[in-house]
Design an enzyme around this catalytic site. Structure first.
Site, PDB file in Angstrom:
ATOM      1  N   LYS A  11      -8.280  13.958   4.677  1.00 51.41           N
ATOM      2  CA  LYS A  11      -7.374  12.658   4.866  1.00 51.41           C
ATOM      3  C   LYS A  11      -6.427  12.775   5.542  1.00 51.41           C
ATOM      4  O   LYS A  11      -6.178  14.228   5.936  1.00 51.41           O
ATOM      5  CB  LYS A  11      -6.519  12.573   3.012  1.00 51.41           C
ATOM      6  CG  LYS A  11      -5.731  14.209   2.867  1.00 51.41           C
ATOM      7  CD  LYS A  11      -5.430  13.429   1.328  1.00 51.41           C
ATOM      8  CE  LYS A  11      -6.447  14.177   0.252  1.00 51.41           C
ATOM      9  NZ  LYS A  11      -5.884  12.818  -0.423  1.00 51.41           N
ATOM     10  N   ARG A  12      -5.445  12.494   5.952  1.00 51.52           N
ATOM     11  CA  ARG A  12      -4.609  12.502   6.790  1.00 51.52           C
ATOM     12  C   ARG A  12      -3.750  13.640   6.837  1.00 51.52           C
ATOM     13  O   ARG A  12      -3.380  13.261   5.351  1.00 51.52           O
ATOM     14  CB  ARG A  12      -3.534  11.102   7.476  1.00 51.52           C
ATOM     15  CG  ARG A  12      -4.016   9.580   8.104  1.00 51.52           C
ATOM     16  CD  ARG A  12      -4.626   9.956   9.380  1.00 51.52           C
ATOM     17  NE  ARG A  12      -3.582  10.404   9.969  1.00 51.52           N
ATOM     18  CZ  ARG A  12      -3.210   9.126  10.810  1.00 51.52           C
ATOM     19  NH1 ARG A  12      -4.199   8.534  11.766  1.00 51.52           N
ATOM     20  NH2 ARG A  12      -2.207   9.437  11.613  1.00 51.52           N
TER      21      ARG A  12
ATOM     22  N   THR B 250      -8.323   6.733  -1.549  1.00 54.90           N
ATOM     23  CA  THR B 250      -9.715   6.093  -2.333  1.00 54.90           C
ATOM     24  C   THR B 250     -10.674   7.408  -1.910  1.00 54.90           C
ATOM     25  O   THR B 250     -12.044   7.308  -2.165  1.00 54.90           O
ATOM     26  CB  THR B 250     -10.123   4.823  -1.468  1.00 54.90           C
ATOM     27  OG1 THR B 250      -9.222   5.163   0.425  1.00 54.90           O
ATOM     28  CG2 THR B 250      -9.492   4.232  -1.372  1.00 54.90           C
TER      29      THR B 250
ATOM     30  N   HIS C 154       0.730  -0.777   0.151  1.00 59.92           N
ATOM     31  CA  HIS C 154      -0.098   0.333  -0.130  1.00 59.92           C
ATOM     32  C   HIS C 154       0.813   1.144   0.110  1.00 59.92           C
ATOM     33  O   HIS C 154      -0.036   2.382   0.613  1.00 59.92           O
ATOM     34  CB  HIS C 154      -0.334   0.200   1.151  1.00 59.92           C
ATOM     35  CG  HIS C 154      -2.087  -1.097   1.236  1.00 59.92           C
ATOM     36  ND1 HIS C 154      -2.887  -0.694   0.967  1.00 59.92           N
ATOM     37  CD2 HIS C 154      -2.089  -2.014   1.703  1.00 59.92           C
ATOM     38  CE1 HIS C 154      -4.212  -2.214   0.824  1.00 59.92           C
ATOM     39  NE2 HIS C 154      -2.843  -3.061   1.494  1.00 59.92           N
TER      40      HIS C 154
ATOM     41  N   LYS D  41       1.134  13.948   1.420  1.00 62.07           N
ATOM     42  CA  LYS D  41      -0.277  14.684   0.351  1.00 62.07           C
ATOM     43  C   LYS D  41      -0.355  16.276   0.872  1.00 62.07           C
ATOM     44  O   LYS D  41      -1.529  16.842  -0.592  1.00 62.07           O
ATOM     45  CB  LYS D  41      -1.284  14.158   1.920  1.00 62.07           C
ATOM     46  CG  LYS D  41      -1.780  12.737   1.527  1.00 62.07           C
ATOM     47  CD  LYS D  41      -2.331  12.555   2.420  1.00 62.07           C
ATOM     48  CE  LYS D  41      -2.207  11.152   3.153  1.00 62.07           C
ATOM     49  NZ  LYS D  41      -2.610   9.814   1.667  1.00 62.07           N
TER      50      LYS D  41
ATOM     51  N   LYS E  28     -14.443   8.470  -3.482  1.00 61.00           N
ATOM     52  CA  LYS E  28     -15.869   8.786  -3.107  1.00 61.00           C
ATOM     53  C   LYS E  28     -16.437   9.961  -3.491  1.00 61.00           C
ATOM     54  O   LYS E  28     -17.270  10.237  -3.359  1.00 61.00           O
ATOM     55  CB  LYS E  28     -15.613   9.083  -0.783  1.00 61.00           C
ATOM     56  CG  LYS E  28     -15.264   7.377  -0.805  1.00 61.00           C
ATOM     57  CD  LYS E  28     -14.236   7.225   0.590  1.00 61.00           C
ATOM     58  CE  LYS E  28     -13.627   6.788   1.125  1.00 61.00           C
ATOM     59  NZ  LYS E  28     -12.841   6.384   1.482  1.00 61.00           N
TER      60      LYS E  28
HETATM   61  C1  26Q Z   1       3.539   0.205   9.810  1.00 63.38           C
HETATM   62  C2  26Q Z   1       4.726   0.141  11.807  1.00 63.38           C
HETATM   63  C3  26Q Z   1       4.359   0.025  12.602  1.00 63.38           C
HETATM   64  C4  26Q Z   1       3.643   1.402  13.143  1.00 63.38           C
HETATM   65  C5  26Q Z   1       2.840   1.504  12.002  1.00 63.38           C
HETATM   66  C6  26Q Z   1       2.852   0.874  10.557  1.00 63.38           C
HETATM   67  C7  26Q Z   1       1.660   1.586   9.353  1.00 63.38           C
HETATM   68  C8  26Q Z   1       0.265   1.530   9.739  1.00 63.38           C
HETATM   69  C9  26Q Z   1       0.128   1.973   8.288  1.00 63.38           C
HETATM   70  C10 26Q Z   1       2.430   2.136   7.779  1.00 63.38           C
HETATM   71  C11 26Q Z   1       1.718   2.062   7.046  1.00 63.38           C
HETATM   72  C12 26Q Z   1      -0.117   2.519   7.484  1.00 63.38           C
HETATM   73  C13 26Q Z   1      -1.094   3.070   6.412  1.00 63.38           C
HETATM   74  C14 26Q Z   1      -0.416   2.880   4.577  1.00 63.38           C
HETATM   75  C15 26Q Z   1      -1.858   3.511   4.760  1.00 63.38           C
HETATM   76  O1  26Q Z   1      -2.899   3.504   4.460  1.00 63.38           O
HETATM   77  N1  26Q Z   1      -1.681   3.613   3.084  1.00 63.38           N
HETATM   78  C16 26Q Z   1      -2.785   3.675   2.177  1.00 63.38           C
HETATM   79  O2  26Q Z   1      -3.541   3.018   1.448  1.00 63.38           O
HETATM   80  C17 26Q Z   1      -4.375   3.174   1.132  1.00 63.38           C
HETATM   81  C18 26Q Z   1      -5.299   2.061   0.120  1.00 63.38           C
HETATM   82  O3  26Q Z   1      -4.970   0.815  -0.332  1.00 63.38           O
HETATM   83  C19 26Q Z   1      -4.586   3.870  -0.359  1.00 63.38           C
HETATM   84  O4  26Q Z   1      -5.501   4.480  -1.251  1.00 63.38           O
HETATM   85  C20 26Q Z   1      -3.468   4.575  -0.138  1.00 63.38           C
HETATM   86  O5  26Q Z   1      -3.288   6.056  -1.266  1.00 63.38           O
HETATM   87  C21 26Q Z   1      -2.164   4.674   1.409  1.00 63.38           C
HETATM   88  O6  26Q Z   1      -1.184   5.791   1.282  1.00 63.38           O
END
Ligand code: 26Q
Length: 830
Positions: free
Chosen positions: A564-565, A672, A373, A570, A676
């Site tokens: 978004k975050r 995503t 992702h 971004k 929406k």
């Molecule tokens: C990993 C290890 C330790 C702590 C946190 C994490 C961690 C947590 C969440 C690493 C990444 C995430 C989130 C990633 C994420 O949300 N990616 C998004 O995924 C969406 C669905 O595929 C995409 O639409 C977005 O583009 C992408 O940024």
């Protein structure tokens, strides 16, 4: 596990589903109020009303849930397991009513009882068990898998605290804990009988058994119990109710009462509290890796409990014959967060079930599939060897063995290329050796996919290039999608009804049918109704903004939304720069632009992400100055809406005119939110990044505003020595804007407050804001021209909805199923 899980009821309790009449619904609600909650009409609070109505809904889910699980078992169906550290479910009440086909019935009954669906919905807490895109995608997938009648299970963690609540105080983000379980959740079913031990720490003892077989035993460990909580996942208007199983940590001491008698009772109780911290809280990082021991333990905790549960279910029909395991089970890894499952399945098959390495490896690689992702280097999971060896001593051995066999294969395939071994190794050499979880996930899976066409291309050409050369057949794309149930039917009922009036209701299950709206884009009476729906949605949001932010916004202005975050990639900052520049244009000549604009921001910053938090403060500071400048005459308003999450998204998106999707090309894997917005009739202003590229293909270039450098141009700029300062020097309006920020125009009490932001833009600008600034400004002027011509804008709005059919998560799931999982749908009879 034990016989405590076996049913002892011999009588026939399956006599069809509960009656759906308004009378029975009313009785059921009042029964729950009287008997489950012990309340009456004098003592019932809003929360009691919500609980009793929700429990009445849950009854309809429960009977279908049981029937669904029983049918999967009886039909020996192949299952898919979706493993994810995050499920960003939001509220369940309205969604359940819509999917059960009980919306009108409950609507009437609760009115009769003196309440309303809206009031009841307001009492529910969001299940915020995720950070952003990845977690919400998992929730959309559950809805689609149930709707498509696939035998699917979600597995994750029952965090006691989900994503933090955000408040804005004096312009700054303040985090407070999310107490979503404080009053209990009516949707979850505790399953204390599904309880598994999960081991940590200790050492591995090797020996040979009587037949000379090499044996590994995990000794000296301490363990934590994983207890199941189930959440029902209803399909849309079918009888399928799938299961989301979330694990909570319970102290193993509770099950070993002698422990409390060993003298130190207080110590024993405090140990118990410590082990239960495992499932306390979701890590609030989005797209950034943090190598904390507790996070690693969370990942293994839920993976270990999940695989024990999967193996138990498999053995019910196949006993100890594992030859059919991968024919009966597919496991999808939502990023690498659950990738330790690859080593865990190997351990279970070899150490516990007694299979050989080769048999076990064949089963493992045929079972697992991995979805990536993100390409951001700081988000890739790389766990230190020392930590892994301490927490999971057997798994590190297994990972080394996987790696050594894999590297021999690489050496055979690319003889003489020594660098490639270093690049592909699961173990990264260096001072602090690391395990690359992405490399482990690729090696241990038969499928690796990205989440948009562009992203999957980048994975093959750049991030995982060597792996692609070795195994091109493993790599594939699965462009993300969103569920049209929550993201149109539930959140925008007026638009849904208008669409259904025009083209029938089949679009809810087959979103490609939205194409049929195309001719209506030139039907003026239809377009009038379309515009009216949007304005009503905007009125509602304007009221909300007045209530929460005390800012009066004009519902006739263009609602320009970036929600978004908060993350540098971004580029919320680019949006802020635009707002300031627009302010400067209007200050100079209030007549220069005749399109009113409301810029709406929403999003959380990770609590430890300093720059993201400063960006929030900047957005709020700019809002303060502009919103209170009488010379602007209400032509421009800026608002930052606090505590963005699923529920706030459901309010904002139906009211949006313009969707900001402005990440640096090549950084946003898919997005995503972009989908929406388009599905709710907003037009996109965006870069050629992630799924924006595919939205452009679907809606056509005249119905979207594309600007900025594409991903190839971004790479070229970066490799040819990009210098943001040159842009600053040569673009007057940019210079003016940056100078205002850096000189304290928006921070009168502390002129240097935003220096870290302006300095980083002037001397580094990693995400190329300055390179895209002019193009963004010009494109926004084009947006204004088109928005003031209501006819043109509305037509384009209809074209956006008509072109959104591809972005249903039903389509995404159909592709996962036909290319990776290969399950047969299992309809559930009424
Ligand atoms: C990993 C290890 C330790 C702590 C946190 C994490 C961690 C947590 C969440 C690493 C990444 C995430 C989130 C990633 C994420 O949300 N990616 C998004 O995924 C969406 C669905 O595929 C995409 O639409 C977005 O583009 C992408 O940024």
């Amino acid at each position: 596990m034990h016989n405590s899980q076996e049913s002892v009821i011999k009588i026939e309790i399956d006599s069809g589903f509960k009656c759906k009449s308004r009378d029975s619904i009313k009785k059921s609600i009042l029964n729950h109020l009287t008997y489950t909650l012990s309340k009456d009409k004098f003592s019932a609070t809003k929360l009691d009303i919500y609980m009793s109505v929700a429990l009445a809904v849950k009854d309809y889910l429960s009977e279908r849930w049981s029937k669904t699980q029983r049918t999967y078992h009886n039909e020996k169906a192949k299952r898919v397991y979706y493993l994810s550290l995050e499920f960003l479910m939001g509220k369940s009440f309205l969604n359940s009513l819509v999917n059960l086909g009980l919306y009108d019935e409950f609507n009437d009954v609760v009115k009769e009882l003196g309440s309303s669906l809206e009031e009841i919905d307001a009492a529910e807490f969001d299940a915020g068990l995720g950070n952003g895109g990845l977690g919400r995608l998992a929730a959309c997938f559950l809805d689609s898998m149930a709707t498509m009648e696939l035998p699917a299970y979600g597995y994750g963690i029952r965090y006691e605290y989900g994503i933090f609540f955000q408040r804005i105080a004096n312009g700054y983000q303040i985090e407070t804990p999310d107490p979503w379980l404080r009053y209990g959740s009516p949707w979850e079913i505790p399953r204390p009988e599904y309880l598994y031990p999960v081991k940590f720490y200790g050492y591995v003892q090797t020996s040979t058994d009587a037949e000379g077989k090499y044996i590994c035993e995990w000794k000296g460990f301490s363990d934590v119990m994983a207890m199941a909580y189930d959440i029902p996942i209803p399909g849309y208007k079918n009888n399928t109710v799938n299961n989301l199983r979330l694990w909570a940590a319970k102290s193993s001491r509770d099950f070993d009462l002698s422990y409390f008698n060993h003298g130190n009772y207080e110590q024993a109780v405090s140990d118990k509290v410590i082990t239960e911290t495992l499932s306390k809280v979701l890590y609030p990082n989005d797209n950034v890796f943090e190598g904390k021991e507790l996070r690693l333990k969370q990942e293994y905790f839920f993976v270990s409990a999940t695989l024990q549960d999967i193996v138990r279910r498999y053995k019910k029909s196949h006993a100890k014959d594992f030859s059919r395991f991968s024919d009966m089970n597919a496991i999808q890894l939502n990023d690498t967060h659950p990738a330790i499952a690859i080593a865990e399945l190997m351990r279970l098959l070899i150490d516990i079930e007694g299979l050989s390495w080769d048999e076990s490896w064949a089963i493992t690689t045929k079972t697992f599939a991995y979805t990536n992702h993100t390409v951001l280097p700081e988000a890739l999971e790389r766990w230190s060897i020392g930590l892994l060896a301490k927490v999971l001593p057997r798994h590190i051995q297994i990972i080394f063995e996987i790696n050594s066999r894999f590297l021999s294969e690489v050496a055979g395939k690319f003889p003489g290329d020594n660098n490639i071994l270093g690049r592909m190794s699961i173990i990264e050499e260096g001072e602090d050796k690391k395990v690359s979880m992405a490399n482990l996930a690729i090696v241990g899976s038969h499928s690796v996919n990205g989440v948009s066409a562009l992203h999957s291309g980048i994975i093959k050409d750049t991030l995982f290039k060597d792996f692609y050369l070795m195994w091109p057949e493993k790599f594939n794309n699965k462009t993300n999608g969103i569920t049209p149930r929550r993201w149109l039917t539930v959140c925008n009922p007026a638009l849904s009804n208008l669409i259904t009036e025009a083209i029938g209701e089949e679009w809810v299950k087959d979103l490609s049918r939205l194409k049929k709206l195309t001719p209506f884009a030139v039907d003026s009476s239809f377009c009038e109704k379309w515009e009216k729906v949007k304005v009503e949605n905007k009125n509602r949001l304007a009221e909300y903004i007045l209530k929460t932010n005390g800012v009066k916004v004009d519902p006739q202005s263009i609602f320009d939304c970036q929600i978004k975050r908060i993350h540098e990639y971004k580029r919320q900052l680019l949006n802020v720069l635009h707002a300031i520049s627009l302010y400067n244009i209007l200050k100079e000549n209030p007549k220069a632009i005749n399109c009113k604009r409301t810029v709406i921001f929403g999003g959380k910053a990770a609590p430890g992400y300093y720059t993201a938090k400063l960006i929030i403060k900047l957005a709020n500071s700019v809002a303060d100055v502009i919103n209170n400048d009488p010379a602007i005459d209400d032509k421009l308003k800026i608002v930052f809406l606090a505590n963005y999450g699923v529920s706030l998204a459901e309010k904002i998106i139906p009211a949006a005119n313009l969707s900001e999707q402005i990440s640096t090309a090549g950084t946003e894997a898919s997005g995503t939110g972009n989908m929406k917005f388009a599905l709710n009739g907003a037009l996109t202003i965006g870069t050629l990044d992630g799924a924006n590229v595919e939205i452009l293909e679907e809606v056509g270039k005249d119905n979207i505003f594309i600007f900025g450098h594409d991903s190839n141009e971004v790479n070229q700029l970066k490799s040819s020595g990009y210098c943001s300062y040159n842009y600053y020097n040569s673009i007057d309006s940019l210079k003016q804007t940056i100078n205002m920020i850096s000189s304290g125009f928006f921070s009168r009490d502390d002129a240097n407050r935003f220096k870290p932001i302006t300095d980083s833009l002037l001397y580094n600008d990693h995400y190329l804001l300055f390179a895209d600034y002019e193009s963004y400004m010009e494109t926004q002027r084009q947006v204004e021209k088109e928005f003031v011509d209501k006819k043109i804008w509305t037509r384009k709005s209809v074209f956006n909805v008509a072109g959104s059919g591809k972005f249903s998560s039903d389509r995404t799931i159909a592709e996962y199923n036909s290319d990776i999982w290969r399950l047969k749908p299992v309809p559930i009879k009424p």
